[in-house]
Design a protein around this motif. Structure first.
Motif, PDB file in Angstrom:
ATOM      1  N   ASP A  13     -27.680 -21.689 -76.643  1.00 22.95           N
ATOM      2  CA  ASP A  13     -26.024 -22.040 -76.506  1.00 22.95           C
ATOM      3  C   ASP A  13     -25.379 -22.007 -75.130  1.00 22.95           C
ATOM      4  N   PHE A  14     -24.403 -22.054 -74.825  1.00 19.93           N
ATOM      5  CA  PHE A  14     -23.738 -21.913 -73.369  1.00 19.93           C
ATOM      6  C   PHE A  14     -24.265 -22.972 -72.827  1.00 19.93           C
ATOM      7  N   TYR A  15     -24.274 -24.160 -73.538  1.00 21.46           N
ATOM      8  CA  TYR A  15     -24.703 -25.101 -72.256  1.00 21.46           C
ATOM      9  C   TYR A  15     -23.589 -26.258 -71.845  1.00 21.46           C
ATOM     10  N   GLY A  16     -22.350 -25.628 -71.972  1.00 27.87           N
ATOM     11  CA  GLY A  16     -21.605 -26.334 -70.918  1.00 27.87           C
ATOM     12  C   GLY A  16     -21.639 -26.344 -69.847  1.00 27.87           C
ATOM     13  N   ASN A  17     -20.940 -26.805 -68.732  1.00 30.49           N
ATOM     14  CA  ASN A  17     -20.834 -27.038 -67.465  1.00 30.49           C
ATOM     15  C   ASN A  17     -19.630 -25.825 -66.858  1.00 30.49           C
ATOM     16  N   PRO A  18     -20.021 -24.733 -66.394  1.00 26.87           N
ATOM     17  CA  PRO A  18     -18.648 -23.512 -66.640  1.00 26.87           C
ATOM     18  C   PRO A  18     -17.742 -24.134 -65.166  1.00 26.87           C
ATOM     19  N   SER A  19     -17.575 -25.443 -64.529  1.00 27.87           N
ATOM     20  CA  SER A  19     -16.511 -26.005 -63.887  1.00 27.87           C
ATOM     21  C   SER A  19     -15.683 -26.494 -65.364  1.00 27.87           C
ATOM     22  N   ALA A  20     -16.418 -26.512 -66.047  1.00 28.84           N
ATOM     23  CA  ALA A  20     -15.387 -27.493 -67.451  1.00 28.84           C
ATOM     24  C   ALA A  20     -14.488 -26.798 -68.004  1.00 28.84           C
ATOM     25  N   GLY A  76     -16.914 -24.819 -71.809  1.00 27.76           N
ATOM     26  CA  GLY A  76     -17.555 -24.388 -70.584  1.00 27.76           C
ATOM     27  C   GLY A  76     -16.798 -23.032 -70.252  1.00 27.76           C
ATOM     28  N   SER A  77     -15.144 -22.556 -70.826  1.00 26.80           N
ATOM     29  CA  SER A  77     -15.361 -21.628 -70.423  1.00 26.80           C
ATOM     30  C   SER A  77     -16.175 -19.976 -70.668  1.00 26.80           C
TER      31      SER A  77
END
Length: 371
Positions: A28-35, A40-41
């Motif tokens: 999980d948590f594969y989004g971009n933290p800048s998105a 991202g959130s």
């Protein structure tokens, strides 16, 4: 024979709690933290939590912590970043002669581009004398960089005293605390440091992750230019997986009282060596002002590497290097004035959270057998 690991200053195993904390990031948590969207959130939140965990360990705010790829990058960012951003103020840097190569080599590089570097010697215990630092300060002095503790001997440096000197003269102060973080308490405000380095794999976090504390108001030129990650100081999408590992490791060492046990085990080891070998064994470094886990000893008129080779199941480090039959002392021991007769027999034992008394007793048995 059971393998025994006494090289925790070189690298530590991953703590089980760190592995558990990182596990969700693998799926999980594969989004971009800048998105800014739903993927991202949550990643941004876990990254911020990790940053707060690191900050809590050293008494800083989360906004003063930058994630790096390790201690070497953090040191390079501190030295080069501060020099290139502030060289209009001066070009003089003060450091010591026993620093890690991750400090020495950036200093040598900076000398090639106009910096003037003063390398301060140490006493017989491997400690820098604060008065020598003060004497070296001049109008052009831009920054001071002195390691918090020595990786070979464990000797602690008088960082608080040097911090007061740096503050008095308005000079930026960096300390490489790669070896200290997690072993002894560190407070950046008490130490009066402007920049402080942490290396993850020295405190039960993964390799490839570190952090640099940058006091509010200190400006650095980035080493990596790109988008505005890490407050615009280190471009590149954050390695959230490893940052979470470092954060968890910092939380563990902040709240676990294992260091007293390690200190007692180290003292036990030294007492037993003294009892068995007497004047044949010598302590390198300060007898009291040193890391609780580090024991650098010399077996007089022996060769450290030969002794370790005779105990293949023991992982430890030597303080000398063999080249075509000759012995070359480590720069640290050389600067301390250790003789070749003593220094060539140097071995660094560094204990850790998983070291047991039974293991120490086994190593003592082996050394009694071969010496």
């Amino acid at each position: 024979m059971e393998k025994i690991y006494l090289d925790y200053n070189a690298s530590t195993p991953l703590a089980p709690e760190v592995v558990d904390a990182m596990q969700p990031l693998l799926s999980d948590f594969y989004g971009n933290p800048s998105a800014l969207h739903w993927a991202g959130s949550p990643v941004k939140e876990v990254l911020q939590n990790a940053r707060e965990q690191v900050a809590n360990l050293i008494g800083s705010t989360a906004g003063e912590v930058i994630f790096t790829s390790g201690g070497s990058e953090a040191n390079n960012l501190a030295l080069k970043g501060y020099y290139f951003k502030n060289r209009h103020k001066g070009n003089h840097i003060i450091t010591s002669k026993i620093e890690h190569p991750a400090i020495m080599n950036p200093c040598k590089f900076l000398e090639q581009v106009g910096a003037k570097v003063t390398y301060i010697g140490v006493d017989q215990f491997g400690r820098v004398i604060p008065e020598e630092i003060e004497k070296a300060i001049k109008k052009e002095t831009l920054m001071i960089s002195i390691m918090h503790s020595n990786n070979e001997t464990g000797t602690l440096q008088p960082i608080k005293e040097i911090g007061k000197i740096a503050e008095k003269y308005g000079v930026a102060f960096h300390t490489d605390a790669s070896q200290s973080a997690g072993k002894i308490s560190i407070d950046v405000n008490e130490l009066k440091v402007d920049l402080l380095t942490i290396a993850g794999h020295k405190l039960y976090a993964p390799k490839g992750i570190g952090a640099l504390f940058i006091r509010n108001g200190i400006e650095l030129e980035p080493l990596i230019h790109g988008a505005g990650h890490e407050f615009g100081i280190r471009a590149g999408t954050e390695n959230t997986l490893l940052a979470v590992g470092l954060g968890k490791a910092c939380e563990i060492v902040k709240h676990q009282e294992t260091n007293q046990h390690i200190k007692e085990l180290t003292h036990y080891f030294w007492r037993q060596l003294q009892a068995e070998f007497g004047e044949q064994v010598v302590l390198n470094g300060h007898p009291e002002l040193r890391l609780p886990n580090t024991l650098n000893v010399s077996f007089v008129r022996k060769v450290g590497q030969d002794l370790l080779s005779a105990i293949p199941n023991l992982a430890a480090s030597t303080g000398s290097a063999c080249h075509a039959g000759s012995i070359e002392l480590s720069p640290v021991l050389k600067e301390m004035g250790v003789s070749e007769e003593v220094g060539m027999g140097a071995i660094r034992f560094s204990l850790g959270r998983y070291t047991t008394k039974d293991e120490i007793d086994q190593i003592l048995f082996y050394f009694k057998k071969i010496i």
